[in-house]
Design a protein around this motif. Structure first.
Motif, PDB file in Angstrom:
ATOM      1  N   PRO A  92       0.841  -1.199   0.000  1.00 38.74           N
ATOM      2  CA  PRO A  92       0.000   0.000   0.000  1.00 38.74           C
ATOM      3  C   PRO A  92       0.874   1.245   0.000  1.00 38.74           C
ATOM      4  CG  PRO A  92       0.014  -1.011   2.175  1.00 38.74           C
ATOM      5  CD  PRO A  92       0.719  -1.965   1.253  1.00 38.74           C
ATOM      6  N   GLY A  93       0.355   2.312  -0.554  1.00 37.94           N
ATOM      7  CA  GLY A  93       1.092   3.566  -0.600  1.00 37.94           C
ATOM      8  C   GLY A  93       0.213   4.733  -0.226  1.00 37.94           C
ATOM      9  N   LEU A  94       0.846   5.829   0.179  1.00 40.27           N
ATOM     10  CA  LEU A  94       0.146   7.050   0.587  1.00 40.27           C
ATOM     11  C   LEU A  94       0.655   8.215  -0.245  1.00 40.27           C
ATOM     12  CD1 LEU A  94      -1.678   8.714   2.563  1.00 40.27           C
ATOM     13  CD2 LEU A  94       0.318   8.886   4.056  1.00 40.27           C
ATOM     14  N   SER A  95      -0.275   8.978  -0.800  1.00 42.29           N
ATOM     15  CA  SER A  95       0.041  10.189  -1.552  1.00 42.29           C
ATOM     16  C   SER A  95      -0.817  11.326  -1.025  1.00 42.29           C
ATOM     17  CB  SER A  95      -0.233   9.972  -3.046  1.00 42.29           C
ATOM     18  OG  SER A  95      -0.141  11.178  -3.779  1.00 42.29           O
ATOM     19  N   VAL A  96      -0.308  12.558  -1.130  1.00 38.73           N
ATOM     20  CA  VAL A  96      -1.096  13.723  -0.713  1.00 38.73           C
ATOM     21  C   VAL A  96      -1.235  14.690  -1.879  1.00 38.73           C
ATOM     22  CG1 VAL A  96      -0.345  13.483   1.687  1.00 38.73           C
ATOM     23  CG2 VAL A  96       0.874  15.055   0.168  1.00 38.73           C
ATOM     24  N   GLN A  97      -2.280  15.501  -1.816  1.00 37.15           N
ATOM     25  CA  GLN A  97      -2.553  16.501  -2.845  1.00 37.15           C
ATOM     26  C   GLN A  97      -3.601  17.465  -2.316  1.00 37.15           C
ATOM     27  OE1 GLN A  97      -3.347  12.931  -4.078  1.00 37.15           O
ATOM     28  NE2 GLN A  97      -4.928  13.257  -2.522  1.00 37.15           N
ATOM     29  N   ASN A  98      -3.951  18.462  -3.120  1.00 40.98           N
ATOM     30  CA  ASN A  98      -5.012  19.422  -2.756  1.00 40.98           C
ATOM     31  C   ASN A  98      -4.769  20.026  -1.379  1.00 40.98           C
ATOM     32  OD1 ASN A  98      -6.422  18.978  -5.176  1.00 40.98           O
ATOM     33  ND2 ASN A  98      -7.459  17.197  -4.324  1.00 40.98           N
ATOM     34  N   VAL A 136      -0.901  22.627   7.120  1.00 37.66           N
ATOM     35  CA  VAL A 136      -1.393  22.083   5.860  1.00 37.66           C
ATOM     36  C   VAL A 136      -2.764  21.479   6.136  1.00 37.66           C
ATOM     37  CG1 VAL A 136      -1.041  20.371   4.065  1.00 37.66           C
ATOM     38  CG2 VAL A 136       0.916  21.640   4.950  1.00 37.66           C
ATOM     39  N   ASP A 137      -3.757  21.885   5.350  1.00 38.21           N
ATOM     40  CA  ASP A 137      -5.131  21.425   5.510  1.00 38.21           C
ATOM     41  C   ASP A 137      -5.703  21.102   4.132  1.00 38.21           C
ATOM     42  OD1 ASP A 137      -5.873  22.133   8.487  1.00 38.21           O
ATOM     43  OD2 ASP A 137      -4.811  23.885   7.711  1.00 38.21           O
ATOM     44  N   PRO A 138      -6.883  20.492   4.090  1.00 34.30           N
ATOM     45  CA  PRO A 138      -7.556  20.358   2.792  1.00 34.30           C
ATOM     46  C   PRO A 138      -7.892  21.738   2.228  1.00 34.30           C
ATOM     47  CG  PRO A 138      -8.635  19.028   4.501  1.00 34.30           C
ATOM     48  CD  PRO A 138      -7.668  19.921   5.198  1.00 34.30           C
ATOM     49  N   ILE A 139      -7.931  21.839   0.914  1.00 35.21           N
ATOM     50  CA  ILE A 139      -8.330  23.099   0.297  1.00 35.21           C
ATOM     51  C   ILE A 139      -9.740  23.471   0.739  1.00 35.21           C
ATOM     52  CG2 ILE A 139      -8.905  24.190  -1.912  1.00 35.21           C
ATOM     53  CD1 ILE A 139      -6.485  22.757  -3.100  1.00 35.21           C
ATOM     54  N   SER A 172      -7.021  -0.617  -6.075  1.00 31.82           N
ATOM     55  CA  SER A 172      -7.999  -0.330  -5.025  1.00 31.82           C
ATOM     56  C   SER A 172      -7.499   0.881  -4.255  1.00 31.82           C
ATOM     57  CB  SER A 172      -8.142  -1.536  -4.096  1.00 31.82           C
ATOM     58  OG  SER A 172      -9.016  -1.238  -3.022  1.00 31.82           O
ATOM     59  N   ASP A 173      -8.353   1.843  -4.058  1.00 28.90           N
ATOM     60  CA  ASP A 173      -7.888   3.021  -3.316  1.00 28.90           C
ATOM     61  C   ASP A 173      -8.966   3.579  -2.407  1.00 28.90           C
ATOM     62  OD1 ASP A 173      -9.590   4.439  -4.977  1.00 28.90           O
ATOM     63  OD2 ASP A 173      -8.000   5.384  -6.119  1.00 28.90           O
ATOM     64  N   ALA A 174      -8.539   4.455  -1.541  1.00 26.09           N
ATOM     65  CA  ALA A 174      -9.438   5.161  -0.625  1.00 26.09           C
ATOM     66  C   ALA A 174      -8.903   6.568  -0.469  1.00 26.09           C
ATOM     67  CB  ALA A 174      -9.501   4.460   0.728  1.00 26.09           C
ATOM     68  N   ARG A 175      -9.801   7.489  -0.289  1.00 29.35           N
ATOM     69  CA  ARG A 175      -9.416   8.899  -0.176  1.00 29.35           C
ATOM     70  C   ARG A 175     -10.024   9.504   1.072  1.00 29.35           C
ATOM     71  NH1 ARG A 175      -7.847  10.659  -5.597  1.00 29.35           N
ATOM     72  NH2 ARG A 175      -8.237   8.941  -7.048  1.00 29.35           N
ATOM     73  N   GLY A 176      -9.356  10.511   1.587  1.00 22.65           N
ATOM     74  CA  GLY A 176      -9.861  11.198   2.763  1.00 22.65           C
ATOM     75  C   GLY A 176      -9.151  12.518   2.943  1.00 22.65           C
ATOM     76  N   THR A 177      -9.306  13.103   4.108  1.00 28.50           N
ATOM     77  CA  THR A 177      -8.671  14.389   4.397  1.00 28.50           C
ATOM     78  C   THR A 177      -7.698  14.238   5.557  1.00 28.50           C
ATOM     79  OG1 THR A 177     -10.456  15.069   5.883  1.00 28.50           O
ATOM     80  CG2 THR A 177     -10.645  15.707   3.564  1.00 28.50           C
ATOM     81  N   TRP A 178      -6.692  15.087   5.568  1.00 25.98           N
ATOM     82  CA  TRP A 178      -5.714  15.086   6.645  1.00 25.98           C
ATOM     83  C   TRP A 178      -5.286  16.518   6.917  1.00 25.98           C
ATOM     84  CZ3 TRP A 178      -0.361  16.443   6.248  1.00 25.98           C
ATOM     85  CH2 TRP A 178       0.050  16.788   4.966  1.00 25.98           C
ATOM     86  N   THR A 179      -4.770  16.719   8.101  1.00 26.43           N
ATOM     87  CA  THR A 179      -4.214  18.011   8.486  1.00 26.43           C
ATOM     88  C   THR A 179      -2.820  17.784   9.071  1.00 26.43           C
ATOM     89  OG1 THR A 179      -5.196  17.902  10.691  1.00 26.43           O
ATOM     90  CG2 THR A 179      -6.470  18.998   8.975  1.00 26.43           C
ATOM     91  N   GLY A 180      -1.973  18.769   8.915  1.00 24.44           N
ATOM     92  CA  GLY A 180      -0.637  18.706   9.479  1.00 24.44           C
ATOM     93  C   GLY A 180      -0.238  20.064  10.019  1.00 24.44           C
TER      94      GLY A 180
END
Length: 284
Positions: A92-98, A136-139, A172-180
Motif C-alpha cells: 500500500p502507498g500514501l500520496s497527498v494533494q489538494n 497544511v489542511d484540505p483546500i 484499489s484506493d481510498a481517499r480522505g482528508t488530513w491536516t498537518g
C-alpha cells in the motif's frame, strides 16, 4: 565587482558583503521588501503574489506503507470473481494533494553561508512557532487531500499469487482528508550567483528543501467512513512516519514549483539591482 578567472570560483568579499546586506534587509521590518510581509501580502511592484495562504493541488509520489500483513493488504482488494479472492500486487502507498498552506509568512532568518568552491550560497529560514504553526489542511472540507493505493489482481489459483493475465489488474484506493501542523519548519535554499562582466549580480535558485523534527509535527489523517483495512493503513502510516514523509513531499513539491522558485529569484534579483545602485552597497 570581484575579479575572477571563471564562473566556478567562490564568491569574493565584495559580493559576499552585498549578499549579507541583502539578507539583513529581507528580514528588516522597516524595509518595504520585508520578506514575511511579502509572503503574506505579495509585492505588486515586482509582480510577486501572496503565498500565505496558498494552495498546492499536485499529487505527490506514493510512499510505501510497510508493516502490514499480506492478508490485511489483500483485504483492501475486491473483485466480482465468485471463486478466487483477489490478492495485492503492491505494498500500500500514501500520496497527498489538494493542500491549503498557511503561516508560511511566519518566517525568521536562521543562517547565510557561502560555498568555498563555487559561486553559490545557502540560506536557511525557520517557519512557524508554537503559537502560529505552519499548517497544511484540505483546500476545502469536501476535497480529499490524501489517497491510499493498493495494486490488485485475481490469482491463477488458490496456490499462487501469480496474476491471471486473462482477468486483468486494477487499483484499489481510498481517499480522505488530513491536516498537518509543525513549528520550527526549516527551509533551506541553495542559490547560485551569476556574475556578469557588467551590470548587477543575478541569482538562480537551484532548490528548496523543507525539514522538520517528528516531535515538532502533528499529523491527523481523518479516516471516518473508510474500510477497517484503510483505517489500519492510516494508523501504521502515522506510527511509522510515512505520513510525515508524505507531508514533507507535499511541502517540497509546493516549494519547488517553477513559479515559486521564480518568484524568489525575482525578489532577490530585483533587490540585488536595487542594492548595487545604492550607496549602502558601495560602502559595503
Amino acid at each position: 565587482m570581484d575579479e575572477r578567472e571563471n564562473d566556478e570560483q567562490p564568491l569574493g568579499p565584495f559580493t559576499r558583503k552585498i549578499l549579507e546586506i541583502l539578507w539583513q534587509k529581507l528580514f528588516d521590518p522597516g524595509e518595504s521588501t520585508y520578506l514575511p510581509k511579502i509572503i503574506r501580502n505579495g509585492y505588486p511592484a515586482w509582480r510577486l503574489p501572496s503565498y500565505d495562504p496558498t494552495t498546492y493541488r499536485e499529487s505527490t509520489p506514493f510512499i510505501p506503507i510497510h508493516g502490514m500483513s499480506l492478508d490485511d493488504v489483500d483485504s483492501a482488494c475486491s473483485s466480482d470473481d465468485p471463486v478466487l479472492p483477489p490478492v495485492s500486487t503492491t505494498e500500500p502507498g500514501l500520496s497527498v494533494q489538494n493542500l491549503r498552506i498557511t503561516n508560511l509568512g511566519v518566517m525568521a532568518p536562521v543562517s547565510l553561508s557561502f560555498n568555498d568552491t563555487a559561486p553559490e550560497f545557502t540560506v536557511v529560514v525557520s517557519v512557524g512557532t508554537g503559537n502560529e504553526k505552519f499548517r497544511v489542511d484540505p483546500i476545502d472540507p469536501d476535497t480529499p487531500n490524501f489517497r491510499f493505493r493498493v495494486g490488485c489482481c485475481t490469482p491463477k489459483s488458490f496456490m499462487t499469487r501469480d496474476c491471471d493475465p486473462d482477468k486483468g489488474q486494477w487499483t484499489s484506493d481510498a481517499r480522505g482528508t488530513w491536516t498537518g501542523a509543525v513549528h520550527d519548519l526549516v527551509i533551506t535554499a541553495g542559490i547560485r550567483v551569476n556574475v556578469p562582466d557588467t551590470g548587477p549580480l543575478t541569482v538562480t535558485v537551484k532548490d528548496l528543501d523543507a525539514e522538520f523534527l517528528p516531535e515538532d509535527t502533528t499529523i491527523d489523517l481523518h479516516v471516518e467512513g473508510l474500510l477497517p483495512v484503510f483505517q489500519n493503513m492510516a494508523r501504521i502510516a502515522v506510527n511509522e512516519g510515512v505520513a510525515n514523509g508524505a507531508f514533507k513531499k507535499g511541502i517540497n513539491g509546493f516549494l519547488n514549483q517553477p513559479d515559486v522558485r521564480g518568484d524568489l529569484q525575482r525578489l532577490i534579483n530585483n533587490k540585488l539591482e536595487e542594492l548595487t545602485n545604492s550607496d549602502v552597497a558601495r560602502v559595503g
